[in-house]
Design a protein around this motif. Structure first.
Motif, PDB file in Angstrom:
ATOM      1  N   VAL A  27      46.153  51.839  27.228  1.00  0.00           N
ATOM      2  CA  VAL A  27      45.414  53.050  27.318  1.00  0.00           C
ATOM      3  C   VAL A  27      45.050  53.065  28.961  1.00  0.00           C
ATOM      4  O   VAL A  27      44.537  52.051  29.271  1.00  0.00           O
ATOM      5  CB  VAL A  27      44.375  53.375  26.419  1.00  0.00           C
ATOM      6  CG1 VAL A  27      45.087  53.465  24.870  1.00  0.00           C
ATOM      7  CG2 VAL A  27      43.118  52.169  26.490  1.00  0.00           C
ATOM      8  N   GLY A  28      45.286  54.358  29.667  1.00  0.00           N
ATOM      9  CA  GLY A  28      44.433  54.249  30.805  1.00  0.00           C
ATOM     10  C   GLY A  28      42.972  54.838  30.851  1.00  0.00           C
ATOM     11  O   GLY A  28      42.611  55.476  29.910  1.00  0.00           O
ATOM     12  N   VAL A  29      42.276  54.479  31.784  1.00  0.00           N
ATOM     13  CA  VAL A  29      40.893  54.831  31.891  1.00  0.00           C
ATOM     14  C   VAL A  29      40.671  56.082  32.731  1.00  0.00           C
ATOM     15  O   VAL A  29      41.261  56.214  33.845  1.00  0.00           O
ATOM     16  CB  VAL A  29      40.211  53.595  32.617  1.00  0.00           C
ATOM     17  CG1 VAL A  29      38.617  54.091  32.771  1.00  0.00           C
ATOM     18  CG2 VAL A  29      40.350  52.413  31.962  1.00  0.00           C
ATOM     19  N   GLU A  78      32.291  46.230  36.427  1.00  0.00           N
ATOM     20  CA  GLU A  78      31.526  46.375  35.356  1.00  0.00           C
ATOM     21  C   GLU A  78      32.365  47.134  34.275  1.00  0.00           C
ATOM     22  O   GLU A  78      31.852  46.733  33.049  1.00  0.00           O
ATOM     23  CB  GLU A  78      30.489  47.546  35.819  1.00  0.00           C
ATOM     24  CG  GLU A  78      29.564  46.903  36.755  1.00  0.00           C
ATOM     25  CD  GLU A  78      28.292  47.968  37.339  1.00  0.00           C
ATOM     26  OE1 GLU A  78      28.506  49.155  37.103  1.00  0.00           O
ATOM     27  OE2 GLU A  78      27.454  47.599  38.110  1.00  0.00           O
ATOM     28  N   ARG A  79      33.059  47.937  34.566  1.00  0.00           N
ATOM     29  CA  ARG A  79      34.253  48.583  33.630  1.00  0.00           C
ATOM     30  C   ARG A  79      34.913  47.436  32.687  1.00  0.00           C
ATOM     31  O   ARG A  79      35.098  47.245  31.445  1.00  0.00           O
ATOM     32  CB  ARG A  79      34.988  49.786  34.018  1.00  0.00           C
ATOM     33  CG  ARG A  79      34.232  50.873  34.840  1.00  0.00           C
ATOM     34  CD  ARG A  79      33.453  51.584  33.686  1.00  0.00           C
ATOM     35  NE  ARG A  79      33.878  52.680  33.061  1.00  0.00           N
ATOM     36  CZ  ARG A  79      34.502  53.686  33.736  1.00  0.00           C
ATOM     37  NH1 ARG A  79      34.168  54.117  34.904  1.00  0.00           N
ATOM     38  NH2 ARG A  79      34.806  54.666  32.985  1.00  0.00           N
ATOM     39  N   VAL A  80      35.496  46.536  33.642  1.00  0.00           N
ATOM     40  CA  VAL A  80      36.294  45.299  33.071  1.00  0.00           C
ATOM     41  C   VAL A  80      35.444  44.667  32.208  1.00  0.00           C
ATOM     42  O   VAL A  80      36.111  44.551  30.955  1.00  0.00           O
ATOM     43  CB  VAL A  80      36.854  44.481  34.097  1.00  0.00           C
ATOM     44  CG1 VAL A  80      37.548  43.315  33.471  1.00  0.00           C
ATOM     45  CG2 VAL A  80      37.854  45.403  34.728  1.00  0.00           C
ATOM     46  N   HIS A  81      34.238  44.055  32.561  1.00  0.00           N
ATOM     47  CA  HIS A  81      33.366  43.186  31.847  1.00  0.00           C
ATOM     48  C   HIS A  81      33.057  44.296  30.440  1.00  0.00           C
ATOM     49  O   HIS A  81      32.839  43.618  29.390  1.00  0.00           O
ATOM     50  CB  HIS A  81      32.164  42.992  32.305  1.00  0.00           C
ATOM     51  CG  HIS A  81      32.586  41.771  33.303  1.00  0.00           C
ATOM     52  ND1 HIS A  81      32.928  40.620  33.246  1.00  0.00           N
ATOM     53  CD2 HIS A  81      32.482  42.046  34.628  1.00  0.00           C
ATOM     54  CE1 HIS A  81      33.175  40.122  34.128  1.00  0.00           C
ATOM     55  NE2 HIS A  81      32.799  40.633  35.248  1.00  0.00           N
ATOM     56  N   LEU A  82      32.808  45.521  30.428  1.00  0.00           N
ATOM     57  CA  LEU A  82      32.368  46.499  29.488  1.00  0.00           C
ATOM     58  C   LEU A  82      33.431  46.496  28.460  1.00  0.00           C
ATOM     59  O   LEU A  82      33.338  46.260  27.231  1.00  0.00           O
ATOM     60  CB  LEU A  82      32.000  47.839  30.041  1.00  0.00           C
ATOM     61  CG  LEU A  82      31.745  48.782  28.829  1.00  0.00           C
ATOM     62  CD1 LEU A  82      30.519  48.807  28.224  1.00  0.00           C
ATOM     63  CD2 LEU A  82      31.921  50.164  29.526  1.00  0.00           C
ATOM     64  N   TYR A  83      34.734  46.810  28.918  1.00  0.00           N
ATOM     65  CA  TYR A  83      35.795  46.840  27.807  1.00  0.00           C
ATOM     66  C   TYR A  83      36.190  45.547  27.226  1.00  0.00           C
ATOM     67  O   TYR A  83      36.381  45.406  26.257  1.00  0.00           O
ATOM     68  CB  TYR A  83      37.038  47.394  28.539  1.00  0.00           C
ATOM     69  CG  TYR A  83      36.839  48.721  29.159  1.00  0.00           C
ATOM     70  CD1 TYR A  83      36.062  49.560  28.562  1.00  0.00           C
ATOM     71  CD2 TYR A  83      37.402  48.989  30.473  1.00  0.00           C
ATOM     72  CE1 TYR A  83      36.029  51.050  29.039  1.00  0.00           C
ATOM     73  CE2 TYR A  83      37.330  50.217  31.034  1.00  0.00           C
ATOM     74  CZ  TYR A  83      36.487  51.328  30.560  1.00  0.00           C
ATOM     75  OH  TYR A  83      36.442  52.485  31.201  1.00  0.00           O
ATOM     76  N   ALA A  84      36.123  44.444  28.203  1.00  0.00           N
ATOM     77  CA  ALA A  84      36.334  43.129  27.439  1.00  0.00           C
ATOM     78  C   ALA A  84      35.299  42.816  26.312  1.00  0.00           C
ATOM     79  O   ALA A  84      35.675  42.244  25.386  1.00  0.00           O
ATOM     80  CB  ALA A  84      36.185  42.076  28.647  1.00  0.00           C
ATOM     81  N   GLY A  85      34.034  43.292  26.639  1.00  0.00           N
ATOM     82  CA  GLY A  85      32.983  42.908  25.656  1.00  0.00           C
ATOM     83  C   GLY A  85      33.063  43.860  24.279  1.00  0.00           C
ATOM     84  O   GLY A  85      32.563  43.171  23.407  1.00  0.00           O
ATOM     85  N   TRP A  86      34.006  44.773  24.603  1.00  0.00           N
ATOM     86  CA  TRP A  86      34.252  45.822  23.281  1.00  0.00           C
ATOM     87  C   TRP A  86      35.384  44.854  22.433  1.00  0.00           C
ATOM     88  O   TRP A  86      35.732  45.337  21.330  1.00  0.00           O
ATOM     89  CB  TRP A  86      34.615  47.049  23.773  1.00  0.00           C
ATOM     90  CG  TRP A  86      33.497  47.809  24.136  1.00  0.00           C
ATOM     91  CD1 TRP A  86      31.984  47.807  23.786  1.00  0.00           C
ATOM     92  CD2 TRP A  86      33.619  48.927  24.694  1.00  0.00           C
ATOM     93  NE1 TRP A  86      31.395  48.599  24.434  1.00  0.00           N
ATOM     94  CE2 TRP A  86      32.293  49.794  24.921  1.00  0.00           C
ATOM     95  CE3 TRP A  86      34.577  49.927  25.353  1.00  0.00           C
ATOM     96  CZ2 TRP A  86      31.642  50.705  25.968  1.00  0.00           C
ATOM     97  CZ3 TRP A  86      34.173  50.953  26.064  1.00  0.00           C
ATOM     98  CH2 TRP A  86      32.889  51.372  26.157  1.00  0.00           C
ATOM     99  N   GLY A  87      36.236  44.160  23.112  1.00  0.00           N
ATOM    100  CA  GLY A  87      37.125  43.380  22.431  1.00  0.00           C
ATOM    101  C   GLY A  87      38.725  43.798  22.835  1.00  0.00           C
ATOM    102  O   GLY A  87      39.592  43.533  22.492  1.00  0.00           O
TER     103      GLY A  87
END
Length: 100
Positions: A27-29, A78-87
């Motif tokens: 999916v695109g952001v 920050e967005r990369v870390h956020l999405y990685a944290g969500w799985g």
């Protein structure tokens, strides 16, 4: 191992491809993709897509095909870390400089 991955331009499309047999979707952001806004997901939609995929034993990859400027790089990461944290299972990016 071969994995079938299909595009999920909207929340509904992402769920549909996962329901129909894809093991992963990408999916695109919103604002960070080269596609039109109608084919990009807002953060809450990305979170719901990841939650849905994980609940069904599937994966989501995040597409961030943009060239962040030097002043945008911190927000990009920050967005990369956020999405990685969500799985999120991985990322698809086009900026070689952002890969570091």
């Amino acid at each position: 191992m071969v994995m079938m991955m299909a595009p999920g331009g909207t929340l509904e499309m992402a769920r549909a491809v996962l329901d129909e047999g894809a093991e992963a979707t990408y999916v695109g952001v919103l604002g960070w993709s080269r596609r039109g806004a109608q084919d990009e997901l807002a953060d809450d939609e990305i979170h719901r897509t990841i939650d849905y995929a994980i609940a069904h034993g599937k994966e989501v990859r995040i597409v961030m095909n943009t060239l962040p400027s030097s002043i945008e790089m911190e927000m990009f990461l920050e967005r990369v870390h956020l999405y990685a944290g969500w799985g999120a299972a991985g990322f698809m990016i086009s900026d070689v400089g952002a890969m570091k």
